[in-house]
Structure formats: C-alpha cells, structure tokens
Design a protein around this motif. Structure first.
Motif: not given
Length: 169
Positions: A116-122, A154-156
């Motif tokens: 979910q984190r990866k999808a959000y970041f992308k 953005n990472r945070i």
C-alpha cells in the motif's frame, strides 16, 4: 557513490549560500562524526551538515558517510530528532550524460502494508524511483536541496499513509 563524489558534494554544500536554507557544518574528528548516532559511530564521514529550510523551519542532517564501511559513500539524511533516517542515497546514474543521484522508495516495515505504501508513493509522485541532478555549481545547490527535502517529505508521507487511510477490506 565514490569517495571523490562525496567530497565534491560536501565541498559544494559547504561553500554554497542558498538564501532559503541555513546550513551549519558539523564538526568531524579524524574523519568521523563522534556522538551523533549509534549507527554512525566509527564510520568515515566526509562531511555532515545541519540543513534548515528557513520558511518551513524543517531541519534534516545530511551526512556524507561510508555507511557500510566498504568505501561506498552515501548521502544519509537523518530526521532532525535523529530517531531514524529519511533517506539513504548512494547510486549515481548518468542520464543523457548528466549525473543524477537515484533512489527507490522501498519500505521495509514489518506490518504487511508495504504494498500500500509503494502504491501510494507511485500514485502521488509518479514513480517509486527518484532522480535528483547532482549540482554542477553552488548556484544549483538550492534546487538540489529542494529536491532532497521533497524526497524526504514524500517518503515520510508514504510511510504514514497506512495510519491515515484504512486499507483493510
């Protein structure tokens, strides 16, 4: 990155005077940064800086350090409270003959929600991979710092997204 690249970046940051940032060089002793954090103790450090964006009063520590004691230098960015790192950057890539520092968002939390984190970041930032142009001169330091601050913020945000949204079905 190679040590010479870390020295180059450290020298540019040290002599730059960007109007929107306050940069303070931290003291190193015999090429090491004593008493900073347990993860940095005893590691060769080219330079370390406390960098504050004046308008937002956001501060990070930037360390150019032999992070794994293998002559591979990193730009490690610590949160101001030193609780953890915001980014560990080491890969230099040339794109159309121009050097960029590259970083990939790859969360390693142990809660089963990294997809979910990866999808959000992308979705929010276009790609999980970030390229930040290495500055050629001190005139390009402001944009370099802007991009590094943006990456950290953005990472945070991506790390915390599972606290904001309920992804459970």
């Amino acid at each position: 990155m190679e040590k010479k690249q870390a020295v180059y970046l450290a020298d540019l940051i040290e002599v730059s005077k960007p109007a929107i940032y306050d940069i303070k060089k931290l003291e190193t002793v015999n090429g090491k940064l004593p008493g900073f954090h347990q993860w940095t103790n005893g590691k060769q450090t080219t330079a370390a800086f406390e960098v504050t964006r004046i308008d937002s009063e956001t501060t990070y520590y930037f360390l150019l350090i032999d992070w794994h004691r293998n002559d591979n230098y990193y730009l490690v960015i610590y949160l101001h409270n030193k609780s953890t790192t915001a980014a560990e950057l080491r890969v230099i890539e040339e794109i159309d003959g121009i050097p960029y520092i590259s970083w990939v968002y790859n969360p390693l939390k142990r809660d089963g929600k990294n997809d979910q984190r990866k999808a959000y970041f992308k979705q929010m930032f276009g790609s999980r991979k970030v390229h930040i142009k290495i500055p050629d001169t001190t005139l390009e330091i402001t944009e370099f710092l802007n991009e590094l601050f943006r990456l950290c913020q953005n990472r945070i945000k991506a790390d915390k997204v599972v606290e904001v949204f309920n992804f459970e079905k």
